[in-house]
Design a protein around this motif. Structure first.
Motif, PDB file in Angstrom:
ATOM      1  N   GLY A  68       1.342  -1.181 -21.976  1.00  0.00           N
ATOM      2  CA  GLY A  68       2.660  -0.555 -21.994  1.00  0.00           C
ATOM      3  C   GLY A  68       2.822   0.572 -21.012  1.00  0.00           C
ATOM      4  N   HIS A 124      10.162  -4.615 -21.307  1.00  0.00           N
ATOM      5  CA  HIS A 124       9.600  -5.405 -22.396  1.00  0.00           C
ATOM      6  C   HIS A 124      10.461  -5.300 -23.656  1.00  0.00           C
ATOM      7  N   ILE A 126      11.592  -7.502 -27.495  1.00  0.00           N
ATOM      8  CA  ILE A 126      11.058  -8.415 -28.494  1.00  0.00           C
ATOM      9  C   ILE A 126      12.154  -8.742 -29.499  1.00  0.00           C
ATOM     10  N   ARG A 140       9.641  -3.021 -27.022  1.00  0.00           N
ATOM     11  CA  ARG A 140       8.264  -2.929 -27.480  1.00  0.00           C
ATOM     12  C   ARG A 140       7.801  -1.474 -27.533  1.00  0.00           C
ATOM     13  N   TYR A 141       8.359  -0.647 -26.652  1.00  0.00           N
ATOM     14  CA  TYR A 141       7.968   0.759 -26.627  1.00  0.00           C
ATOM     15  C   TYR A 141       8.216   1.435 -27.970  1.00  0.00           C
ATOM     16  N   ASN A 145       4.729  -2.436 -30.003  1.00  0.00           N
ATOM     17  CA  ASN A 145       4.079  -3.675 -29.574  1.00  0.00           C
ATOM     18  C   ASN A 145       3.058  -4.164 -30.595  1.00  0.00           C
ATOM     19  N   SER A 148       4.551  -9.860 -31.697  1.00  0.00           N
ATOM     20  CA  SER A 148       5.130 -10.568 -30.569  1.00  0.00           C
ATOM     21  C   SER A 148       6.453 -11.196 -31.011  1.00  0.00           C
ATOM     22  N   ASP A 158      -3.816  -4.283 -28.333  1.00  0.00           N
ATOM     23  CA  ASP A 158      -2.580  -4.396 -27.561  1.00  0.00           C
ATOM     24  C   ASP A 158      -1.478  -3.457 -28.052  1.00  0.00           C
ATOM     25  N   TRP A 159      -1.703  -2.765 -29.167  1.00  0.00           N
ATOM     26  CA  TRP A 159      -0.691  -1.857 -29.681  1.00  0.00           C
ATOM     27  C   TRP A 159      -0.527  -0.676 -28.729  1.00  0.00           C
ATOM     28  N   TYR A 160       0.718  -0.291 -28.504  1.00  0.00           N
ATOM     29  CA  TYR A 160       0.965   0.855 -27.631  1.00  0.00           C
ATOM     30  C   TYR A 160       0.446   2.157 -28.254  1.00  0.00           C
TER      31      TYR A 160
END
Length: 332
Positions: A68, A124, A126, A140-141, A145, A148, A158-160
């Motif tokens: 991110g 990004h 979702i 996603r911010y 995130n 998905s 993968d998490w911000y």
């Protein structure tokens, strides 16, 4: 760069650009076992040295390492003591990390803060199951995130929210004067990020989280679907007890009205209140009820910045007494 430094691994490159001051720098080789997770092996990966320079600086980063985040702004004051309190500052929807950094520079000089302002990508989005009919597309911010498309769980790496911890690790290992815990501040969309980080990643190393003027909230409600509640969100419900006992300030400008900034009017958001202060109070009161049912002591506070609207500069200044009250900065 030191010619004897270990060559960078292909999946762990941080590129420093745009240094603003020709000042002495501290260079320490970073071992990225704990801070640059992203390779499948999870093994120690050598990384380039990071130069933490006095003054205002920036570097670009690889989103494979810090999901991110595509750029980091930071300011290190001239040192007058042997320790630095890191303040992590999260921007709003404008993705204007530099502006947010600038609003903290004076306080960095006065309080020996190392201010770090990561800048998140703006492309990004979702979609969430059950909310698409109402335009349920989220960035996603602001939602971290954690899922998905169609609410499929993503791995925690993968998490911000994890990217913030990794970024803190970079600075912690680059300058030995950086203290072991940090202050987390976010305004507007950044405030949304902060309160969700407390919910999803309560084990993070912040010793104070300030969520300022959030537009809407994820309630600690296991019956309501994420992102307005916790139903369907990965792993967070079993961490809720810890989340409620972490130091979070719901910080609200008393003059923050719906005509300022982008105010969400979707039905689920409107159920939380007709203004940001109303929604913040609803969020806090709901959390207090949950804590009472669980017989937990809630370490969340609700505070008001009198006479301040939807303004990140004014809210930054108003946050300094909150930091001082926790003993995290000089109270002069």
């Amino acid at each position: 760069m030191n010619s004897t430094a270990t060559p960078p691994h292909p999946c762990s490159t941080l590129t420093k650009t745009g240094e603003m001051h020709n000042t002495p720098t501290l260079i320490i080789v970073i071992v990225s076992t704990l801070l640059l997770v992203g390779c499948d092996s999870e093994q120690p990966v050598p990384a380039e040295p990071i130069e933490v320079s006095i003054g205002k600086n920036t570097f670009e980063t690889n989103e494979d390492q810090l999901p991110g985040i595509n750029r980091v702004w930071y300011y290190r004051p001239p040192l007058v003591r042997d320790s630095l309190r890191l303040v992590m500052v999260l921007h709003g929807m404008g993705r204007n990390g530099e502006d947010y950094l600038d609003s903290w520079i004076r306080f960095a000089d006065e309080n020996q803060f190392l201010v770090v302002a990561p800048e998140f990508s703006d492309e990004h989005i979702i979609g969430f199951v059950g909310s698409l009919s109402e335009g349920g597309f989220e960035y996603r911010y602001t939602t971290g995130n954690v899922v998905s498309w169609f609410s499929r769980d993503l791995p925690e790496k993968d998490w911000y929210f994890r990217s913030i911890e990794k970024l803190f690790g970079i600075f912690r290992r680059s300058d030995s004067r950086v203290m072991g815990r940090y202050v987390l501040f976010g305004h507007s969309a950044g405030g949304q990020f902060v309160h969700r980080m407390v919910l999803f990643n309560p084990g993070a190393r912040f010793d104070l989280a300030i969520a300022a003027n959030s537009g809407w909230y994820t309630l600690p409600d296991g019956e309501q679907n994420y992102p307005y509640g916790l139903s369907g969100a990965p792993k967070v419900q079993r961490r809720l007890d810890e989340s409620l006992q972490r130091p979070l300030v719901v910080f609200l400008g008393s003059d923050d009205t719906p005509d300022q900034g982008g105010f969400r009017t979707r039905s689920e958001a409107m159920k939380q209140g007709e203004s940001r202060p109303q929604r913040g109070k609803h969020f806090f009161d709901f959390a207090q009820q949950v804590a009472d049912r669980k017989e937990l002591t809630l370490d969340w506070k609700i505070k008001y910045a009198e006479g301040i609207g939807h303004n990140y500069r004014d809210m930054a200044e108003a946050s300094i007494p909150l930091i001082q009250e926790r003993g995290l900065a000089p109270n002069e």
